[in-house]
Design an enzyme around this catalytic site. Structure first.
Site, PDB file in Angstrom:
ATOM      1  N   HIS A  50     -19.045 -23.687 -73.171  1.00 52.78           N
ATOM      2  CA  HIS A  50     -18.108 -23.967 -74.267  1.00 52.78           C
ATOM      3  C   HIS A  50     -18.201 -22.902 -75.344  1.00 52.78           C
ATOM      4  CE1 HIS A  50     -16.130 -26.576 -77.402  1.00 52.78           C
ATOM      5  NE2 HIS A  50     -16.886 -25.801 -78.181  1.00 52.78           N
ATOM      6  N   GLU A  51     -19.419 -22.623 -75.788  1.00 53.38           N
ATOM      7  CA  GLU A  51     -19.565 -21.680 -76.901  1.00 53.38           C
ATOM      8  C   GLU A  51     -19.192 -20.257 -76.494  1.00 53.38           C
ATOM      9  OE1 GLU A  51     -19.838 -22.489 -79.914  1.00 53.38           O
ATOM     10  OE2 GLU A  51     -20.150 -24.590 -79.507  1.00 53.38           O
ATOM     11  N   HIS A 109     -15.510 -19.566 -76.601  1.00 55.23           N
ATOM     12  CA  HIS A 109     -14.927 -19.184 -77.889  1.00 55.23           C
ATOM     13  C   HIS A 109     -14.800 -17.666 -77.974  1.00 55.23           C
ATOM     14  CE1 HIS A 109     -14.411 -22.954 -79.950  1.00 55.23           C
ATOM     15  NE2 HIS A 109     -15.671 -23.309 -79.770  1.00 55.23           N
ATOM     16  N   TYR A 158      -8.434 -20.865 -86.153  1.00 52.53           N
ATOM     17  CA  TYR A 158      -9.313 -22.019 -86.089  1.00 52.53           C
ATOM     18  C   TYR A 158      -8.950 -23.042 -87.165  1.00 52.53           C
ATOM     19  CZ  TYR A 158     -13.642 -24.314 -84.624  1.00 52.53           C
ATOM     20  OH  TYR A 158     -14.569 -25.193 -84.103  1.00 52.53           O
ATOM     21  N   GLU A 169     -10.649 -25.239 -79.598  1.00 48.79           N
ATOM     22  CA  GLU A 169     -11.736 -26.112 -79.169  1.00 48.79           C
ATOM     23  C   GLU A 169     -11.495 -26.646 -77.755  1.00 48.79           C
ATOM     24  OE1 GLU A 169     -14.743 -27.218 -80.136  1.00 48.79           O
ATOM     25  OE2 GLU A 169     -14.679 -25.648 -81.638  1.00 48.79           O
ATOM     26  N   ASP A 204     -12.801 -30.857 -91.123  1.00 47.88           N
ATOM     27  CA  ASP A 204     -13.020 -30.232 -89.814  1.00 47.88           C
ATOM     28  C   ASP A 204     -11.893 -29.247 -89.479  1.00 47.88           C
ATOM     29  OD1 ASP A 204     -14.094 -29.714 -87.267  1.00 47.88           O
ATOM     30  OD2 ASP A 204     -13.060 -31.422 -86.361  1.00 47.88           O
ATOM     31  N   HIS A 229     -11.982 -30.565 -83.876  1.00 45.71           N
ATOM     32  CA  HIS A 229     -12.814 -31.228 -82.880  1.00 45.71           C
ATOM     33  C   HIS A 229     -12.289 -32.610 -82.515  1.00 45.71           C
ATOM     34  CE1 HIS A 229     -15.833 -28.291 -84.394  1.00 45.71           C
ATOM     35  NE2 HIS A 229     -16.293 -28.354 -83.168  1.00 45.71           N
TER      36      HIS A 229
END
Length: 343
Positions: A160-161, A164, A175, A184, A258, A263
């Site tokens: 996932h990271e 990005h 974002y 995301e 957020d 998210h």
């Protein structure tokens, strides 16, 4: 490219924990706030010369030794034997698993397509309850051992990271708001595909959970951070609260927190991808993943892309690659099921 700081644990979880007096969450929020400010005041390392593609990963793992200084002490480089620290070895393996998916399935050499090095720092901070991509490297906390365990445990968190970084070097989705939720969601999609590819799981066999195995013994009713199959069902716990993700546009959450709910509302495109992958059957990284990859790399998206535009782009990509066939029909059916019909 936009300066980014993208975490795996949603702020609403940490906010609730901090308000309830959990010191690890309070420290994590303070660290994240400082890091976000730092990213806004600096630029990405875009001036670095491009790497020479080799078709092999260039991994380096560092140890912050429970400080917040990056990158830390180098503890394992590409080609080194495993070390005595399991966290270091998991980070190294997860970087490799992500590299393998992108290279073997999509022919992409690392996140930028030109063999960029994959750097990761482990043991960040004290009981740090998050993992993040800061625009140039990955960072993992150890968790507090009660609510969150070691953030290198789920390979999909690593995927996932790193994804990005893939988004940063392709569509560069802003974002915030719907483009941020897509940012995301794309990371959840490719994080799930990294996990499924590494385990050899078909779309039907996969659990479609993001961060399964991350929640600690202090969480009684929770299986993961997010469910792509059933957004809103990953946890319903006295400590963590209730998973707020919607799975349909009728339940879209409008919030200024957020970054506009990145998210939270990512559950909608997440569910669309799950529906597409399971409708097509077989391995999700093949036809469904190929369509998402084509969209991200095809040049049709802008940084401000909204859900409807992304949905239309996936239909166009399905038609371009597969024609008026089952893939296109499955794409339109999936988006319609989440309240985003494609014209």
């Amino acid at each position: 490219m936009t300066s980014v700081f993208c975490t795996i644990v949603p702020p609403h979880i940490l906010d609730k924990l901090a308000q309830d007096g959990h010191e690890s969450a309070q420290r994590t929020l303070q660290a994240d706030s400082a890091l976000r400010t730092r990213r806004r005041m600096t630029t990405l390392r875009a001036t670095q010369p491009a790497s020479v593609p080799t078709g092999t990963p260039k991994r380096t793992v560092y140890d912050a030794e429970h400080t917040e200084t990056l990158p830390g002490r180098k503890v394992r480089a590409e080609g080194d034997a495993p070390v005595g620290d399991a966290t270091v070895n998991r980070a190294h393996a997860g970087l490799g698993a992500t590299f393998d998916l992108f290279l073997q399935v999509y022919g992409r050499d690392s996140m930028d397509g030109t063999g960029m090095p994959l750097d990761a720092t482990v043991h960040y901070g004290v009981d740090y309850a998050n993992a993040f991509w800061d625009g140039s490297q990955m960072v993992f906390g150890d968790g507090d051992g009660d609510l969150f365990l070691d953030f290198t445990l789920p390979v999909d968190v690593i995927g996932h990271e790193l994804a990005h970084g893939f988004t940063q070097h392709t569509a560069n989705l802003e974002y915030y708001g719907q483009s941020g939720a897509l940012n995301e969601s794309v990371s959840d999609v490719f994080g799930a595909l990294v996990k499924q590819y590494a385990l050899g799981q078909s779309a039907a066999e996969a659990d479609w959970l993001i961060g399964a195995g991350l929640l600690g013994p202090g969480v009684d009713r929770g299986t993961a951070l997010r469910s792509m199959k059933e957004p809103g069902t990953a946890y319903d716990d006295d400590v963590l609260g209730k998973d707020p993700q919607p799975g349909h546009m009728d339940d879209y959450v409008r919030t200024s927190r957020d970054n506009g709910g990145v998210h939270i509302n990512s559950g909608i495109p997440n569910r669309a991808f799950h529906l597409l992958a399971t409708e097509l059957g077989g391995n999700a990284w093949e036809r469904a993943g190929q369509i998402w990859y084509d969209v991200m790399t095809g040049g049709a998206l802008t940084p401000e892309t909204r859900f409807t535009e992304f949905a239309a782009a996936t239909a166009a990509a399905a038609k371009a690659r597969y024609g008026d066939a089952a893939e296109l029909q499955a794409v339109t059916k999936a988006w319609a099921a989440v309240g985003l019909p494609v014209d």
